[in-house]
Design an enzyme around this catalytic site. Structure first.
Site, PDB file in Angstrom:
ATOM      1  N   TYR A  23       0.427  -1.616  -8.331  1.00  0.00           N
ATOM      2  CA  TYR A  23       0.620  -2.438  -7.138  1.00  0.00           C
ATOM      3  C   TYR A  23       0.867  -3.909  -7.484  1.00  0.00           C
ATOM      4  O   TYR A  23       0.592  -4.790  -6.653  1.00  0.00           O
ATOM      5  CB  TYR A  23      -0.598  -2.311  -6.221  1.00  0.00           C
ATOM      6  CG  TYR A  23      -0.564  -1.099  -5.307  1.00  0.00           C
ATOM      7  CD1 TYR A  23       0.477  -0.918  -4.397  1.00  0.00           C
ATOM      8  CD2 TYR A  23      -1.590  -0.157  -5.322  1.00  0.00           C
ATOM      9  CE1 TYR A  23       0.516   0.179  -3.539  1.00  0.00           C
ATOM     10  CE2 TYR A  23      -1.566   0.952  -4.462  1.00  0.00           C
ATOM     11  CZ  TYR A  23      -0.514   1.102  -3.573  1.00  0.00           C
ATOM     12  OH  TYR A  23      -0.486   2.181  -2.721  1.00  0.00           O
ATOM     13  N   PHE A  66      -5.116  -8.698   0.533  1.00  0.00           N
ATOM     14  CA  PHE A  66      -5.791  -7.396   0.475  1.00  0.00           C
ATOM     15  C   PHE A  66      -5.715  -6.749  -0.906  1.00  0.00           C
ATOM     16  O   PHE A  66      -6.150  -5.607  -1.068  1.00  0.00           O
ATOM     17  CB  PHE A  66      -5.197  -6.451   1.534  1.00  0.00           C
ATOM     18  CG  PHE A  66      -3.691  -6.260   1.432  1.00  0.00           C
ATOM     19  CD1 PHE A  66      -3.139  -5.403   0.496  1.00  0.00           C
ATOM     20  CD2 PHE A  66      -2.848  -6.954   2.277  1.00  0.00           C
ATOM     21  CE1 PHE A  66      -1.765  -5.229   0.399  1.00  0.00           C
ATOM     22  CE2 PHE A  66      -1.464  -6.790   2.190  1.00  0.00           C
ATOM     23  CZ  PHE A  66      -0.925  -5.917   1.245  1.00  0.00           C
ATOM     24  N   ASN A  91      -4.800   4.734   4.058  1.00  0.00           N
ATOM     25  CA  ASN A  91      -3.709   5.334   4.825  1.00  0.00           C
ATOM     26  C   ASN A  91      -3.088   6.567   4.187  1.00  0.00           C
ATOM     27  O   ASN A  91      -1.911   6.854   4.374  1.00  0.00           O
ATOM     28  CB  ASN A  91      -2.668   4.276   5.202  1.00  0.00           C
ATOM     29  CG  ASN A  91      -2.045   3.622   3.987  1.00  0.00           C
ATOM     30  OD1 ASN A  91      -2.328   3.996   2.853  1.00  0.00           O
ATOM     31  ND2 ASN A  91      -1.171   2.656   4.227  1.00  0.00           N
ATOM     32  N   HIS A 131       0.927   7.168  -0.468  1.00  0.00           N
ATOM     33  CA  HIS A 131       1.893   6.175  -0.925  1.00  0.00           C
ATOM     34  C   HIS A 131       3.244   6.859  -1.058  1.00  0.00           C
ATOM     35  O   HIS A 131       3.309   8.028  -1.443  1.00  0.00           O
ATOM     36  CB  HIS A 131       1.501   5.617  -2.301  1.00  0.00           C
ATOM     37  CG  HIS A 131       2.614   4.838  -2.939  1.00  0.00           C
ATOM     38  ND1 HIS A 131       2.850   3.517  -2.643  1.00  0.00           N
ATOM     39  CD2 HIS A 131       3.602   5.225  -3.791  1.00  0.00           C
ATOM     40  CE1 HIS A 131       3.928   3.115  -3.304  1.00  0.00           C
ATOM     41  NE2 HIS A 131       4.403   4.136  -4.010  1.00  0.00           N
ATOM     42  N   GLU A 177       8.157   3.768 -10.452  1.00  0.00           N
ATOM     43  CA  GLU A 177       6.875   4.407 -10.157  1.00  0.00           C
ATOM     44  C   GLU A 177       6.776   5.792 -10.772  1.00  0.00           C
ATOM     45  O   GLU A 177       5.705   6.210 -11.219  1.00  0.00           O
ATOM     46  CB  GLU A 177       6.689   4.464  -8.634  1.00  0.00           C
ATOM     47  CG  GLU A 177       6.512   3.065  -8.033  1.00  0.00           C
ATOM     48  CD  GLU A 177       6.430   3.052  -6.514  1.00  0.00           C
ATOM     49  OE1 GLU A 177       6.537   4.134  -5.886  1.00  0.00           O
ATOM     50  OE2 GLU A 177       6.269   1.955  -5.951  1.00  0.00           O
ATOM     51  N   LYS A 200      -3.704   9.580  -1.562  1.00  0.00           N
ATOM     52  CA  LYS A 200      -4.697   8.563  -1.915  1.00  0.00           C
ATOM     53  C   LYS A 200      -6.127   9.119  -1.823  1.00  0.00           C
ATOM     54  O   LYS A 200      -6.355  10.206  -1.269  1.00  0.00           O
ATOM     55  CB  LYS A 200      -4.514   7.358  -0.988  1.00  0.00           C
ATOM     56  CG  LYS A 200      -3.173   6.642  -1.178  1.00  0.00           C
ATOM     57  CD  LYS A 200      -3.086   5.388  -0.318  1.00  0.00           C
ATOM     58  CE  LYS A 200      -1.769   4.662  -0.514  1.00  0.00           C
ATOM     59  NZ  LYS A 200      -1.718   3.387   0.277  1.00  0.00           N
TER      60      LYS A 200
HETATM   61  P1  DAT Z   1       3.375   1.045   2.239  1.00  0.00           P
HETATM   62  O1  DAT Z   1       2.234   1.765   1.561  1.00  0.00           O
HETATM   63  O2  DAT Z   1       3.648   1.598   3.625  1.00  0.00           O
HETATM   64  O3  DAT Z   1       4.602   0.965   1.385  1.00  0.00           O
HETATM   65  P2  DAT Z   1       2.945  -1.770   1.586  1.00  0.00           P
HETATM   66  O4  DAT Z   1       3.769  -1.523   0.367  1.00  0.00           O
HETATM   67  O5  DAT Z   1       3.325  -2.913   2.463  1.00  0.00           O
HETATM   68  O6  DAT Z   1       2.893  -0.458   2.516  1.00  0.00           O
HETATM   69  O7  DAT Z   1       1.425  -1.987   1.178  1.00  0.00           O
HETATM   70  C1  DAT Z   1       0.845  -1.203   0.154  1.00  0.00           C
HETATM   71  C2  DAT Z   1      -0.529  -0.791   0.587  1.00  0.00           C
HETATM   72  O8  DAT Z   1      -1.352  -1.945   0.732  1.00  0.00           O
HETATM   73  C3  DAT Z   1      -0.599  -0.089   1.953  1.00  0.00           C
HETATM   74  O9  DAT Z   1      -0.308   1.289   1.869  1.00  0.00           O
HETATM   75  C4  DAT Z   1      -2.017  -0.340   2.336  1.00  0.00           C
HETATM   76  C5  DAT Z   1      -2.280  -1.745   1.796  1.00  0.00           C
HETATM   77  N1  DAT Z   1      -2.033  -2.744   2.837  1.00  0.00           N
HETATM   78  C6  DAT Z   1      -0.833  -3.183   3.290  1.00  0.00           C
HETATM   79  N2  DAT Z   1      -0.978  -4.083   4.260  1.00  0.00           N
HETATM   80  C7  DAT Z   1      -2.325  -4.229   4.446  1.00  0.00           C
HETATM   81  C8  DAT Z   1      -3.139  -5.009   5.301  1.00  0.00           C
HETATM   82  N3  DAT Z   1      -2.602  -5.836   6.197  1.00  0.00           N
HETATM   83  N4  DAT Z   1      -4.480  -4.867   5.212  1.00  0.00           N
HETATM   84  C9  DAT Z   1      -5.037  -4.024   4.313  1.00  0.00           C
HETATM   85  N5  DAT Z   1      -4.324  -3.255   3.458  1.00  0.00           N
HETATM   86  C10 DAT Z   1      -2.989  -3.356   3.530  1.00  0.00           C
HETATM   87 MG    MG Z   2       4.973  -0.044  -0.368  1.00  0.00          MG
END
Ligand code: DAT
Ligand code: MG
Length: 141
Positions: free
Chosen positions: A51, A59, A114, A117, A128, A11
């Site tokens: 996404y 978010f 973070n 992905h 994807e 990212k």
């Molecule tokens: P992952 O990337 O571990 O698969 P996810 O699919 O639940 O996690 O969410 C996609 C992305 O969205 C994640 O990498 C960062 C963002 N995200 C998730 N939960 C969040 C939150 N509570 N606050 C801010 N950003 C968040």
């Molecule tokens: Mg995810």
């Protein structure tokens, strides 16, 4: 066990912090092969489409803004149980909860920034991978 492919994205935070090489090294040292690789600046439409499953989450707008804030590095990882193994290497979504030695523990700065992905299932991996790569851009040998 079966050979799988999964989609990984380094990212904008990790690209900007010069961690591309360190992250790719972890994939290769774990035995995951880089089957495809490209760097690109996502458009807003590309990030929103990628996404889409999160479009109703609070978010979502900030996630899209973050993903278009700079270039990303997108790769197809291939190997035995690649989807789960990449998720293990990545660590938990929130870096404060990520196990020591994982990519997110070492390189992420916040849940919203973070570092990486990774696809969460073989079905999402297929979608994807197809989102970013044509079949002839993936080297499966
Ligand atoms: P992952 O990337 O571990 O698969 P996810 O699919 O639940 O996690 O969410 C996609 C992305 O969205 C994640 O990498 C960062 C963002 N995200 C998730 N939960 C969040 C939150 N509570 N606050 C801010 N950003 C968040
Ligand atoms: Mg995810």
């Amino acid at each position: 066990m079966a050979v799988e492919q999964t989609l990984s994205i380094i990212k904008p935070d990790a690209v900007g912090n010069h961690h591309i090489g360190a992250i790719i090294q972890r994939f290769e040292e774990s035995g995951l092969k880089i089957a495809a690789l490209k760097m690109l600046q996502l458009s807003r439409e590309q990030a929103e489409g990628f996404y889409a499953e999160h479009s109703e989450r609070p978010f979502f707008t900030s996630l899209v803004e973050f993903m278009i804030s700079g270039p990303v590095c997108v790769q197809v990882l291939q190997g035995e149980s690649a989807v789960a193994r990449n998720r293990e290497l990545m660590g938990a979504t929130n870096p404060e909860e990520a196990a020591p030695g994982t990519i997110r523990a070492d390189f992420a700065t916040a849940v919203s920034a973070n570092a990486v992905h990774g696809s969460d299932s073989q079905a999402s991996a297929r979608r994807e991978i197809d989102y970013f790569f044509a079949a002839d851009e993936i080297y499966t040998r």
